[in-house]
Design a protein around this motif. Sequence first.
Motif, PDB file in Angstrom:
ATOM      1  N   ALA A   1       0.855  -1.263  -0.042  1.00  0.00           N
ATOM      2  CA  ALA A   1       0.031  -0.121   0.170  1.00  0.00           C
ATOM      3  C   ALA A   1       0.409   1.673  -0.511  1.00  0.00           C
ATOM      4  CB  ALA A   1      -1.051  -0.317   1.266  1.00  0.00           C
ATOM      5  N   MET A   2       2.136   1.340   0.644  1.00  0.00           N
ATOM      6  CA  MET A   2       3.082   2.101   0.571  1.00  0.00           C
ATOM      7  C   MET A   2       3.437   2.825  -0.340  1.00  0.00           C
ATOM      8  SD  MET A   2       4.793   1.496   4.319  1.00  0.00           S
ATOM      9  CE  MET A   2       6.001   2.429   4.023  1.00  0.00           C
ATOM     10  N   ARG A   3       3.568   1.750  -1.665  1.00  0.00           N
ATOM     11  CA  ARG A   3       3.911   2.148  -2.800  1.00  0.00           C
ATOM     12  C   ARG A   3       3.071   1.762  -3.657  1.00  0.00           C
ATOM     13  NH1 ARG A   3       7.673  -2.914  -3.500  1.00  0.00           N
ATOM     14  NH2 ARG A   3       6.131  -3.819  -2.727  1.00  0.00           N
ATOM     15  N   ASN A   4       1.655   2.539  -3.255  1.00  0.00           N
ATOM     16  CA  ASN A   4       0.376   2.245  -4.352  1.00  0.00           C
ATOM     17  C   ASN A   4       0.308   1.282  -4.952  1.00  0.00           C
ATOM     18  OD1 ASN A   4       0.176   5.195  -3.605  1.00  0.00           O
ATOM     19  ND2 ASN A   4       1.049   5.638  -4.573  1.00  0.00           N
ATOM     20  N   ARG A   5       0.797  -0.459  -4.132  1.00  0.00           N
ATOM     21  CA  ARG A   5       0.773  -1.454  -4.725  1.00  0.00           C
ATOM     22  C   ARG A   5      -1.065  -2.033  -4.537  1.00  0.00           C
ATOM     23  NH1 ARG A   5       5.963  -4.808  -5.849  1.00  0.00           N
ATOM     24  NH2 ARG A   5       4.382  -6.259  -6.542  1.00  0.00           N
ATOM     25  N   TYR A   6      -1.947  -1.168  -4.531  1.00  0.00           N
ATOM     26  CA  TYR A   6      -3.819  -1.728  -3.948  1.00  0.00           C
ATOM     27  C   TYR A   6      -2.993  -3.364  -4.269  1.00  0.00           C
ATOM     28  CZ  TYR A   6      -2.553   2.949  -2.884  1.00  0.00           C
ATOM     29  OH  TYR A   6      -2.131   4.734  -2.171  1.00  0.00           O
TER      30      TYR A   6
END
Length: 104
Positions: free
Chosen positions: A77-82
């Motif tokens: 999530a921190m890397r926008n890989r939801y």
Amino acid sequence: MQLVDVVEARDGFGPDDALRAARLRLDAGVGLPPGLALDAARAANRAGDPDLGAELAALAGADADLAAGMLLARSHAMRNRYEDAEAALAAVEPLVPGDPNARD
């Protein structure tokens, strides 16, 4: 490995020490105990290094340990890989009913 031994023997071994020891172990090509990998994954995420956090969460057993799976999801999530975060959560969802730390 001598430096790892010194770091791991410290009194008051904390999150920064866990992260330092984990990095040293990874650099040396030596395995990490799951507890150390878990503590280091938390520290890596807090330090703003979700790539390392994900690697360490995976080494902590993210597919079979609820806390490690949650850390892996947070790293994604921190890397926008939801979608990857959702998959990590789905993988550990069956572990929730029997885990005493599920509430956390």
